[in-house]
Scaffold this active site. Structure first.
Site, mmCIF file in Angstrom:
data_model
loop_
_atom_site.group_PDB
_atom_site.id
_atom_site.type_symbol
_atom_site.label_atom_id
_atom_site.label_comp_id
_atom_site.label_asym_id
_atom_site.label_seq_id
_atom_site.Cartn_x
_atom_site.Cartn_y
_atom_site.Cartn_z
ATOM 1 N N ASP A 71 -5.399 27.832 -28.531
ATOM 2 C CA ASP A 71 -6.401 27.039 -29.245
ATOM 3 C C ASP A 71 -7.686 27.845 -29.416
ATOM 4 O OD1 ASP A 71 -6.099 24.609 -30.421
ATOM 5 O OD2 ASP A 71 -6.329 23.437 -28.589
ATOM 6 N N LYS A 108 2.737 19.168 -34.094
ATOM 7 C CA LYS A 108 2.780 20.542 -33.576
ATOM 8 C C LYS A 108 4.193 20.907 -33.149
ATOM 9 C CE LYS A 108 -2.083 20.338 -32.640
ATOM 10 N NZ LYS A 108 -3.202 19.989 -31.769
ATOM 11 N N GLN A 116 -4.129 18.842 -25.563
ATOM 12 C CA GLN A 116 -4.623 18.032 -26.680
ATOM 13 C C GLN A 116 -5.915 17.315 -26.278
ATOM 14 O OE1 GLN A 116 -3.218 17.963 -29.856
ATOM 15 N NE2 GLN A 116 -5.061 16.828 -30.382
#
Ligand code: NAD
Length: 291
Positions: free
Chosen positions: A121, A54, A98
């Site tokens: 997200d 990322k 994460q």
């Protein structure tokens, strides 16, 4: 006849190119560079690899990235505090925690702490709620289903009135995928581990989204000729010819479905590269809301 291959590598590069261009434009026009903060807890090797990828994508498109790496033994309160600091930081446009988090952490509470406007997200319950309702727009769409929609769009698939079957109903893929297809006017069926006759549903599907986590589960004789197949699965299959002893395969038996399907995504090189590209797009969207 062989299916058209939907090339996720090529399409994700196109998406990253669009983001890069828009970021450069924002910098020129407003003197502002979007920023993405990642939060990595513990020493899960796969998670560390995803976070690295990322940051690399951020670098490629010109987004600033901020990495917070925290010990496995961090408390709920301390982690919540880190997320709060990032919420308060005006130079952070997107926050990505994460997953998975260590077992002692209440994941739902942490995701719920993320500022709705920085939830790149798209997992905040309010974002998912809006996605599921007619006429309501979420601020962000979860990256993997968002990527699948872009693949369908790029492949020229007409979803209007199409029979779409989503295999799997997870919060991160299956469920939001079904909402997106419904919003695009497909007739959507979700099949899962308790479905009695999966074959009957698969056989009439114009579009199949497979997000199960079982190697090569869907075979050519289970699908309708000409069906469009988007394979989200990423599974390890033993392969002694490979140095690492395995190769990656999807939830769909690619070679078996290739002669039957109308279009299909490969694994790797299908949905996988789209997820991070859409994360970059969401980070850009977050920053755009500032202006
Ligand atoms: P999950 O384990 O959370 O959910 C799996 C779903 O499959 C469940 O809803 C379950 O009901 C269903 N299922 C299980 N067995 C079934 C069966 N026999 N028949 C029908 N349905 C069945 O998994 P997930 O997080 O949604 O991920 C699914 C797959 O997608 C995994 O291989 C994962 O690695 C991959 N994935 C890929 C990306 C990407 O960027 N390409 C992102 C997320 C997940």
């Amino acid at each position: 006849m062989s299916a058209k291959i939907i090339d996720g590598k090529e399409i994700s590069a196109k998406v990253r190119g669009e983001v890069k261009e828009a970021v450069a434009e924002m910098k020129a026009k407003h003197g502002y560079t979007p920023g993405l903060a990642t939060v990595l807890v513990g020493d899960n090797t796969a998670s560390a690899t995803y976070v690295r990828a990322k940051h690399k994508a951020c670098e490629e498109v010109g987004v600033r990235s901020i990495g917070r790496v925290l010990g496995e033994d961090i408390s709920q309160e301390e982690l919540q505090q880190v997320v709060q600091e990032l919420n308060d930081d005006p130079e952070v446009d997107g926050i990505l925690v994460q997953l998975p988090l260590p077992k002692h952490i209440d994941e739902e509470a942490i995701l719920g702490t993320i500022d709705l406007g920085k939830d790149v997200d798209g997992f905040h319950p309010l974002n998912i709620g809006r996605l599921s309702m007619k006429g309501r727009k979420p601020l962000f769409i979860p990256c993997t289903p968002y990527g699948c929609m872009r693949l369908l769009d790029e492949a020229g698939v007409d979803l209007n009135g199409a029979e779409a079957v989503v295999v799997g109903r997870s919060n991160i893929v299956g469920l939001p995928m079904a909402f997106l297809l419904n919003n695009a006017n497909a007739t959507v069926t979700i099949v899962h581990s308790r479905t009695k006759d999966m074959d009957a549903h698969l056989k009439r599907a114009d579009v199949i989204i497979a997000a199960v986590g079982i190697s090569e589960m869907i075979k050519g004789n289970q699908i309708k000729p000409g069906a469009v197949i988007i394979d989200v699965g990423i599974n390890r299959k033993d392969d002694e010819t490979r140095k690492r002893g395995y190769r990656l395969v999807g939830d769909v038996d690619y070679d078996d479905c290739l002669p039957v399907a109308g279009a299909i995504t490969p694994v790797p090189g299908g949905v996988g590269p789209m997820t991070i590209a859409m994360l970059m797009k969401n980070t850009l969207h977050a920053a755009e809301r500032k202006f």
